[in-house]
Write a protein that holds these residues in place. Structure first.
Motif, PDB file in Angstrom:
ATOM      1  N   GLU A  12      40.718  83.357  37.077  1.00 24.21           N
ATOM      2  CA  GLU A  12      40.203  83.173  38.434  1.00 24.21           C
ATOM      3  C   GLU A  12      40.960  82.061  39.160  1.00 24.21           C
ATOM      4  OE1 GLU A  12      36.042  82.475  38.328  1.00 24.21           O
ATOM      5  OE2 GLU A  12      35.524  84.514  37.693  1.00 24.21           O
ATOM      6  N   ALA A  13      41.261  80.984  38.428  1.00 20.65           N
ATOM      7  CA  ALA A  13      42.012  79.870  39.021  1.00 20.65           C
ATOM      8  C   ALA A  13      43.418  80.318  39.410  1.00 20.65           C
ATOM      9  CB  ALA A  13      42.074  78.698  38.049  1.00 20.65           C
ATOM     10  N   LEU A  14      44.018  81.160  38.561  1.00 20.35           N
ATOM     11  CA  LEU A  14      45.357  81.680  38.871  1.00 20.35           C
ATOM     12  C   LEU A  14      45.303  82.600  40.092  1.00 20.35           C
ATOM     13  CD1 LEU A  14      46.758  82.433  35.292  1.00 20.35           C
ATOM     14  CD2 LEU A  14      47.630  80.736  36.906  1.00 20.35           C
ATOM     15  N   ASP A  15      44.254  83.430  40.169  1.00 22.14           N
ATOM     16  CA  ASP A  15      44.091  84.302  41.336  1.00 22.14           C
ATOM     17  C   ASP A  15      44.023  83.475  42.623  1.00 22.14           C
ATOM     18  OD1 ASP A  15      44.159  86.787  40.120  1.00 22.14           O
ATOM     19  OD2 ASP A  15      41.999  86.778  39.683  1.00 22.14           O
ATOM     20  N   GLU A  16      43.253  82.408  42.595  1.00 20.31           N
ATOM     21  CA  GLU A  16      43.137  81.533  43.766  1.00 20.31           C
ATOM     22  C   GLU A  16      44.486  80.907  44.124  1.00 20.31           C
ATOM     23  OE1 GLU A  16      40.123  78.630  43.200  1.00 20.31           O
ATOM     24  OE2 GLU A  16      38.519  80.085  42.876  1.00 20.31           O
ATOM     25  N   LYS A  17      45.196  80.462  43.095  1.00 20.44           N
ATOM     26  CA  LYS A  17      46.495  79.825  43.321  1.00 20.44           C
ATOM     27  C   LYS A  17      47.478  80.791  43.981  1.00 20.44           C
ATOM     28  CE  LYS A  17      50.506  77.913  40.906  1.00 20.44           C
ATOM     29  NZ  LYS A  17      51.061  77.427  39.616  1.00 20.44           N
ATOM     30  N   PHE A  18      47.576  81.997  43.422  1.00 23.89           N
ATOM     31  CA  PHE A  18      48.573  82.940  43.929  1.00 23.89           C
ATOM     32  C   PHE A  18      48.135  83.613  45.224  1.00 23.89           C
ATOM     33  CE2 PHE A  18      49.881  82.915  39.328  1.00 23.89           C
ATOM     34  CZ  PHE A  18      51.073  82.234  39.544  1.00 23.89           C
ATOM     35  N   ASP A  19      46.826  83.788  45.425  1.00 26.43           N
ATOM     36  CA  ASP A  19      46.338  84.309  46.703  1.00 26.43           C
ATOM     37  C   ASP A  19      46.725  83.372  47.848  1.00 26.43           C
ATOM     38  OD1 ASP A  19      45.234  86.596  45.697  1.00 26.43           O
ATOM     39  OD2 ASP A  19      43.174  85.814  45.565  1.00 26.43           O
ATOM     40  N   ALA A  20      46.692  82.078  47.561  1.00 24.75           N
ATOM     41  CA  ALA A  20      46.988  81.077  48.594  1.00 24.75           C
ATOM     42  C   ALA A  20      48.433  81.174  49.088  1.00 24.75           C
ATOM     43  CB  ALA A  20      46.716  79.671  48.060  1.00 24.75           C
ATOM     44  N   ILE A  21      49.304  81.733  48.256  1.00 20.68           N
ATOM     45  CA  ILE A  21      50.711  81.878  48.670  1.00 20.68           C
ATOM     46  C   ILE A  21      51.104  83.360  48.776  1.00 20.68           C
ATOM     47  CG2 ILE A  21      51.447  79.621  47.807  1.00 20.68           C
ATOM     48  CD1 ILE A  21      52.521  81.014  45.293  1.00 20.68           C
TER      49      ILE A  21
END
Length: 310
Positions: A12-21
């Protein structure tokens, strides 16, 4: 109720990170399948680092000289890294400020004690031979050291004493640049003409220096210190760290360099001149240049005797 595993939380943290970019997590995860594990030599770039030493002579001790100065430049880079963090922090806390000064001071403490490598780690005969191949290059041409100076103190403290009364904060940077203390070391005393040493130095770095002078005009270490609450400016640990940094950079490190130079240049086996042609004794000794980053943190007696006894 489903309990999230640590893997779920990480995904979930990775999803948030990559969604942001605007990136897909799946793409990056798949990339991990094909990436090779990191090794020490890849991370440190050991092979590249160990191939940066190129001798100009067949004398073995020239390699010591080259590597020693490369280590110096790496420590200068570490110093600038800490200064940048401190000076670009809008409102640094006293503890943060003190810790950064301690880190920077440790780098210069290391530089100071390392002069034994130069003073005792090379044969005089070898040095006096290979140094002739270095002319007109000089340690004077370390750009990173100049950047450390610009980012440490108000520009007026780096101006030649003879011209300080004519320069203030409204003076154009280009004019102030021509009156920096080290300009005198690169000029012919009789004609006032700049030497090849300083002309080449300025050709490569002048524009960068002017940008740095402007960038750190209001955020150098001294200015950041003055922006602290008055009570914090009197914090004993911070004041101690500021004074230690000032003394280490402008007296003990300089004298370590000067004493190492004396051993070789005054050995009687050469011309007694610096490779760059500067009047190295007056240029380097702190009692002549009186280079002081934080003069307001020293007593009148300490300022009067700056560099004496060394």
């Amino acid at each position: 109720m489903t309990t999230k595993t640590n893997t779920d939380i990480l995904l979930e943290a990775l999803d948030e990170k990559f969604d942001a970019i605007n990136q897909k997590t799946e793409t990056h995860l798949e990339g991990l399948l094909w990436s090779k594990p990191i090794t020490y030599w890849d991370y440190i770039q050991t092979d590249a680092l160990l191939n940066l030493q190129t001798q100009r002579t067949v004398l073995p001790d020239e390699m010591v000289f080259i590597m020693y100065h490369q280590v110096n430049e790496l420590l200068f880079k570490m110093t600038l890294w800490e200064i940048k963090q401190l000076c670009h922090t809008e409102k640094p806390k006293t503890d943060f400020f003190t810790e950064k000064l301690r880190r920077i001071s440790r780098y210069f403490d290391m530089l100071t004690t390392s002069f034994d490598i130069m003073g005792d780690g090379m044969e005089v005969e070898q040095y006096m031979k290979f140094r002739n191949t270095l002319t007109p290059a000089s340690g004077f041409q370390s750009a990173q050291y100049r950047l450390i100076e610009f980012s440490s103190t108000d520009l007026i403290n780096l101006i030649d004493y003879r011209f300080r009364a004519t320069i203030d904060r409204n003076t154009p940077y280009s004019h102030a640049f021509e009156h920096l203390y080290w300009q005198a070391a690169g000029k012919d005393y009789h004609t006032g003409e700049k030497s090849y040493l300083i002309l080449e130095f300025e050709r490569k770095y002048r524009e960068e220096f002017l940008r740095y002078m402007e960038e750190y005009n209001t955020i150098n270490i001294w200015q950041k210190f003055k922006q602290l609450p008055e009570a914090d400016q009197k914090n004993p640990e911070l004041v101690k760290a500021m004074r230690h940094y000032d003394h280490t950079v402008n007296i003990t490190w300089v004298m370590g360099h000067l004493n190492a130079a004396r051993k070789y240049i005054e050995s009687g086996k050469g011309s007694g001149e610096a490779t760059g042609g500067s009047d190295w004794k007056k240029y380097m000794h702190p009692k002549y240049q009186r280079r002081i980053f934080f003069p307001e943190l020293w007593s009148e007696e300490e300022l009067k005797n700056w560099g004496e006894g060394y």
